[in-house]
Scaffold this motif. Structure first.
Motif, PDB file in Angstrom:
ATOM      1  N   GLU A 182       0.891  -1.055  -0.060  1.00 29.40           N
ATOM      2  CA  GLU A 182       0.108  -0.094   0.204  1.00 29.40           C
ATOM      3  C   GLU A 182       0.983   1.380  -0.149  1.00 29.40           C
ATOM      4  N   THR A 183       2.078   1.262   0.518  1.00 27.02           N
ATOM      5  CA  THR A 183       3.014   2.344   0.614  1.00 27.02           C
ATOM      6  C   THR A 183       4.310   1.975   0.458  1.00 27.02           C
ATOM      7  N   PRO A 184       4.645   1.928  -0.809  1.00 29.13           N
ATOM      8  CA  PRO A 184       5.986   1.319  -1.092  1.00 29.13           C
ATOM      9  C   PRO A 184       7.293   2.035  -0.557  1.00 29.13           C
ATOM     10  N   ALA A 185       7.047   3.125  -0.245  1.00 28.26           N
ATOM     11  CA  ALA A 185       8.261   3.924   0.558  1.00 28.26           C
ATOM     12  C   ALA A 185       8.618   3.084   1.938  1.00 28.26           C
ATOM     13  N   ARG A 186       7.888   2.508   2.421  1.00 33.98           N
ATOM     14  CA  ARG A 186       7.870   1.682   3.547  1.00 33.98           C
ATOM     15  C   ARG A 186       9.174   0.703   3.468  1.00 33.98           C
ATOM     16  N   GLY A 187       9.283   0.303   2.075  1.00 31.63           N
ATOM     17  CA  GLY A 187      10.167  -0.848   1.847  1.00 31.63           C
ATOM     18  C   GLY A 187      11.458  -0.587   1.597  1.00 31.63           C
ATOM     19  N   VAL A 188      11.966   0.909   1.537  1.00 34.59           N
ATOM     20  CA  VAL A 188      13.515   1.007   1.128  1.00 34.59           C
ATOM     21  C   VAL A 188      14.078   1.699   2.474  1.00 34.59           C
ATOM     22  N   ARG A 189      14.867   1.257   2.939  1.00 33.45           N
ATOM     23  CA  ARG A 189      15.817   1.444   3.773  1.00 33.45           C
ATOM     24  C   ARG A 189      17.194   1.182   3.790  1.00 33.45           C
ATOM     25  N   GLY A 190      18.296   2.146   4.158  1.00 33.09           N
ATOM     26  CA  GLY A 190      19.604   1.967   4.078  1.00 33.09           C
ATOM     27  C   GLY A 190      20.173   1.539   5.362  1.00 33.09           C
ATOM     28  N   ASP A 191      21.339   1.748   5.335  1.00 38.53           N
ATOM     29  CA  ASP A 191      22.116   1.485   6.764  1.00 38.53           C
ATOM     30  C   ASP A 191      21.638   2.573   7.564  1.00 38.53           C
ATOM     31  N   GLU A 192      21.367   3.672   7.156  1.00 36.07           N
ATOM     32  CA  GLU A 192      20.795   4.945   7.631  1.00 36.07           C
ATOM     33  C   GLU A 192      19.806   5.411   6.718  1.00 36.07           C
TER      34      GLU A 192
END
Length: 243
Positions: free
Chosen positions: A220-230
């Motif tokens: 529903e909210t693809p931006a939740r799926g991108v995380r870096g080391d930070e």
């Protein structure tokens, strides 16, 4: 080791947001180069990104960044002709890259629709370029977020969200024009020392809140799926107003 929880940095308005992001990016590039590295940066498109690019160009002469030793990529691109104003790369060139002494060999654009036959061909070529010239990670990957919660060209409910074992893939039937695009996959976007989401305006507030909520769906909210080391969310007060 799992990625750290996102950090939120709030700013009074879009101008102060752009100024702080520009300062932070220049500092990151200088620090990486002082370690002897050639930093790789993922650029994004949109109104706030264009403002950021212009601010970076304005400050370039006062910074110690060696622009010939920065490698540029894009998280996604519209599959349109090379001279189309819809191209993220054209926007970045006009606002930043044409005004600083980059090495053309370090600017990696997604092939345009007048250069290759299909978006699949463009995705394949971009993936090959990243395998050959990529460092395996971005020093900083900048992303926007749409009012629907999309990032890069990963749209809610779209089949491309399920792409695995791929760097870049073609996107068709995008809910936002143009319909044909190329995007890095979740897996490729995760390879970042630092992911920076940059959002301005009240129209982004609900999506930002959903992206940062304790619970929610990546579908529903693809931006939740991108995380870096930070992971840092750079927001003006309007974009942060639903937090």
């Amino acid at each position: 080791m799992s990625a750290a929880a996102p950090v939120v940095r709030r700013h009074d308005d879009a101008d102060s947001l752009v100024g702080d992001v520009a300062s932070a990016l220049l500092d990151r590039l200088e620090a990486a180069q002082s370690r002897g590295e050639v930093p790789q940066v993922g650029l994004t498109g949109g109104t706030i990104a264009e403002s950021l690019h212009r601010e970076l160009a304005r400050r370039a002469s006062d910074s110690s960044v060696d622009w010939s030793r920065v490698v540029f990529w894009w998280g996604d691109e519209r599959f349109v002709p090379a001279d189309s104003p819809d191209r993220n790369a054209r926007q970045a060139r006009e606002a930043l890259l044409d005004h600083v002494p980059v090495d053309p060999a370090h600017v990696h654009e997604v092939p345009a629709s007048d250069e290759v036959a299909t978006a699949e061909d463009a995705a394949e070529a971009y993936s090959a370029a990243m395998r050959e010239h990529g460092a395996g990670f971005f020093e900083v990957l900048m992303l926007g977020i749409g009012p629907d919660g999309h990032c890069a060209s990963l749209f809610p409910g779209h089949p491309v969200l399920e792409a695995r074992d791929a760097i870049a893939v073609a996107v068709h039937d995008s809910p936002k024009p143009p319909p044909d695009r190329v995007t890095l996959t979740f897996e490729a976007l995760q390879h970042a020392r630092s992911v920076w989401f940059i959002a301005s305006g009240e129209g982004k507030a609900e999506a930002v809140a959903r992206a940062l909520a304790d619970e929610g769906s990546v579908t529903e909210t693809p931006a939740r799926g991108v995380r870096g080391d930070e992971t840092v969310w750079w927001l003006d007060e309007d974009a942060a107003s639903a937090l």
